[in-house]
Design a protein around this motif. Structure first.
Motif, short mmCIF file in Angstrom:
data_model
loop_
_atom_site.label_atom_id
_atom_site.label_comp_id
_atom_site.label_asym_id
_atom_site.label_seq_id
_atom_site.Cartn_x
_atom_site.Cartn_y
_atom_site.Cartn_z
N GLN A 1 0.75 -1.37 0.19
CA GLN A 1 0.05 0.21 -0.35
C GLN A 1 0.89 1.70 -0.24
N VAL A 2 2.17 1.25 0.75
CA VAL A 2 3.09 2.42 0.48
C VAL A 2 3.36 2.72 -0.51
N SER A 3 3.32 4.38 -0.76
CA SER A 3 3.65 5.38 -2.18
C SER A 3 4.05 6.32 -1.67
N ALA A 4 5.08 7.50 -2.49
CA ALA A 4 4.84 8.68 -2.25
C ALA A 4 3.72 9.41 -1.35
N GLU A 5 2.70 9.22 -2.41
CA GLU A 5 1.25 10.23 -2.05
C GLU A 5 0.58 9.71 -0.74
N VAL A 6 0.68 8.19 -0.73
CA VAL A 6 -0.12 8.23 0.88
C VAL A 6 1.28 8.17 1.62
N ILE A 7 2.37 8.17 2.02
CA ILE A 7 3.24 9.12 2.66
C ILE A 7 2.79 10.19 3.17
N LYS A 8 2.41 11.39 1.91
CA LYS A 8 2.21 11.99 2.37
C LYS A 8 0.64 12.60 2.68
N ASN A 9 -0.38 12.00 2.36
CA ASN A 9 -1.65 12.16 2.82
C ASN A 9 -1.66 11.64 4.46
N TRP A 10 -0.36 10.85 4.42
CA TRP A 10 -0.86 10.39 6.36
C TRP A 10 -0.32 11.35 7.31
N VAL A 11 1.14 12.50 6.88
CA VAL A 11 1.35 12.71 7.00
C VAL A 11 0.58 14.13 7.59
N ARG A 12 -0.03 14.07 6.67
CA ARG A 12 -1.00 15.87 6.82
C ARG A 12 -2.03 15.86 7.59
N ARG A 13 -2.52 14.20 7.46
CA ARG A 13 -3.74 14.50 8.37
C ARG A 13 -3.31 13.78 10.13
N ASN A 14 -2.14 13.95 10.15
CA ASN A 14 -1.66 13.63 11.21
C ASN A 14 -0.40 14.42 11.89
N PRO A 15 -0.89 15.25 12.06
CA PRO A 15 -0.24 16.61 11.79
C PRO A 15 1.72 16.41 13.06
N VAL A 16 0.91 15.76 13.68
CA VAL A 16 1.96 15.44 15.41
C VAL A 16 2.86 14.27 14.77
N GLU A 17 2.35 13.22 14.99
CA GLU A 17 2.84 12.02 14.57
C GLU A 17 3.55 11.64 13.18
N GLY A 18 2.60 12.74 12.47
CA GLY A 18 3.33 13.35 10.83
C GLY A 18 4.81 14.39 11.13
N GLU A 19 5.53 14.28 11.64
CA GLU A 19 6.29 15.56 12.10
C GLU A 19 7.74 14.41 12.97
N GLU A 20 6.95 13.87 13.53
CA GLU A 20 7.53 13.38 14.25
C GLU A 20 8.51 11.50 13.72
N LEU A 21 7.30 11.25 12.16
CA LEU A 21 7.58 10.43 11.14
C LEU A 21 9.37 10.32 10.01
N LEU A 22 8.13 11.83 10.26
CA LEU A 22 9.79 12.59 9.02
C LEU A 22 11.21 12.35 9.67
N GLN A 23 10.85 12.91 11.69
CA GLN A 23 11.85 13.28 11.70
C GLN A 23 13.03 11.77 12.32
N HIS A 24 12.37 10.59 11.93
CA HIS A 24 13.02 9.48 12.61
C HIS A 24 13.85 9.17 10.79
N ASN A 25 13.75 9.69 10.16
CA ASN A 25 14.69 9.80 8.80
C ASN A 25 16.07 10.45 8.63
N ASP A 26 16.98 10.29 9.92
CA ASP A 26 17.89 11.18 10.09
C ASP A 26 18.71 11.72 9.17
N SER A 27 18.30 10.87 7.29
CA SER A 27 19.16 12.24 6.67
C SER A 27 18.83 12.86 6.15
N TYR A 28 19.27 13.74 6.18
CA TYR A 28 18.79 15.34 5.97
C TYR A 28 20.80 15.77 4.58
N VAL A 29 19.45 16.58 3.09
CA VAL A 29 19.86 16.63 2.40
C VAL A 29 19.59 18.73 2.32
N PHE A 30 20.89 18.89 2.21
CA PHE A 30 21.33 20.78 1.79
C PHE A 30 21.52 20.83 0.52
#
Length: 344
Positions: free
Chosen positions: A205-234
């Motif tokens: 079920q996982v795709s980019a759009e699915v991830i985006k929509n879940w994060v937007r529906r769950n902004p607090v948990e969504g922010e924490e989910l994105l920060q699960h990825n330690d990698s950061y691009v400049f």
């Protein structure tokens, strides 16, 4: 793109298969390529010319010189190349990537409050710098003038980092193009895999759009989910590339929608033509050019197709996860040199 493309990294959970085996090479005939006669070979030749001049080996340089005078592209490829099927025991997988376009401003406002950062000097010399969480929540980046722009959507900014390049449409109508400028040195951790681990979605079920929509529906948990990825691009600005051209690929040249593909250069030389036979819902038979790479693009039959710029391209790219086969077109002597000793 110039950085290792991570467009498909979150689907790594879908790539289980046999362990890597010894690489196997099979020389094919052009008649073996499904749909070869129907393709627009001139379009592919134009893209090949864009980057072949940067290929250093003498056989490629000779073919690049010949390519400039060709009027019959199909005959050129058939005369000077041989199709080579390269296999390493892993299941074939085709995905797609694109150049995102975000809304932004050159100064922060209540709406535009998520910074797109240049790389700090000290991060360039550190094997591993601050984590994503510390960069986003700490004070190390503030007040240093490292912001290229501010955007209005943290989710799109996260995926801009996955894609590695994109455009920022400013409030005054101008556009800033940004490209990969470096990273904090942390390994990429897939948020898609994390959603599956938490039992929120099944792997299929996982795709980019699915991830985006879940994060937007769950902004607090969504922010924490994105920060699960330690990698950061400049990022860095790349406005010397004309707006009508595609973003820069791994060969530091603009890539072309539906004619450029990211490959694993351990198997496919960058700049080489590749014949794509993608199956699935929307089959594709097309001659493309290997002009990009990606940290998620590993294996002889792993490819990431560039779909272009903007939302529509992103929607098409995000849906792609199909089997098929990829055949490299190699100079004749190079192709036969790959065969085992004693082959007749």
């Amino acid at each position: 793109m110039t950085r290792a493309v991570l467009a498909a990294a979150f689907v790594g959970l879908m790539m289980s298969g046999p362990a890597a085996a010894e690489t196997h090479y099979t020389i094919l005939d052009f008649d073996d390529l499904d749909g070869w006669a129907e393709d627009d070979h001139n379009a592919a030749l134009t893209v090949f010319r864009d980057t072949c001049g940067d290929m250093k080996d003498p056989d490629w340089q000779a073919l690049c010189a010949l390519a400039g005078d060709q009027t019959d592209a199909k005959a050129f490829f058939e005369l000077f190349f041989r199709p080579v099927m390269i296999e390493d025991g892993k299941d074939p997988l085709f995905t797609g990537y694109f150049e995102p376009e975000l809304r932004g401003s050159t100064s922060p406002t209540e709406r535009f409050r998520y910074p797109v950062y240049r790389m700090p000097p000290e991060a360039r010399t550190a094997p591993q710098w601050l984590s994503r969480r510390k960069i986003e929540t700490g004070d190390e980046m503030k007040g240093r003038g490292l912001e290229i722009a501010w955007v209005d959507d943290p989710v799109e900014l996260f995926f801009l980092q996955i894609q590695g390049s994109g455009r920022i449409r400013l409030t005054d109508g101008r556009s800033v193009r940004v490209g990969y400028g470096g990273s904090n040195g942390h390994d990429y951790r897939s948020v898609g895999i994390e959603l599956v681990r938490r039992g929120i979605y099944e792997a299929h079920q996982v795709s980019a759009e699915v991830i985006k929509n879940w994060v937007r529906r769950n902004p607090v948990e969504g922010e924490e989910l994105l920060q699960h990825n330690d990698s950061y691009v400049f990022f860095r600005t790349v406005n010397h590339v004309p707006s009508e051209r595609g973003p820069l690929g791994a060969m530091n040249r603009s890539i072309t929608a539906m004619r450029s593909v990211a490959v694993d250069p351990a198997f496919i030389p960058l700049g080489a033509p590749v014949w794509i036979e993608k199956d699935g819902k929307d089959p594709l038979r097309r001659l493309m050019v290997a002009q990009d790479t990606g940290s998620a693009i590993k294996g002889a039959q792993r490819a990431d197709i560039f779909f272009g710029t903007g939302k529509a391209a992103g929607q098409m790219a995000g849906k792609l996860r199909d089997p098929g086969r990829m055949i490299a077109l190699l100079p004749i002597q190079r192709a036969y040199a790959m065969l085992p000793v004693g082959f007749e």
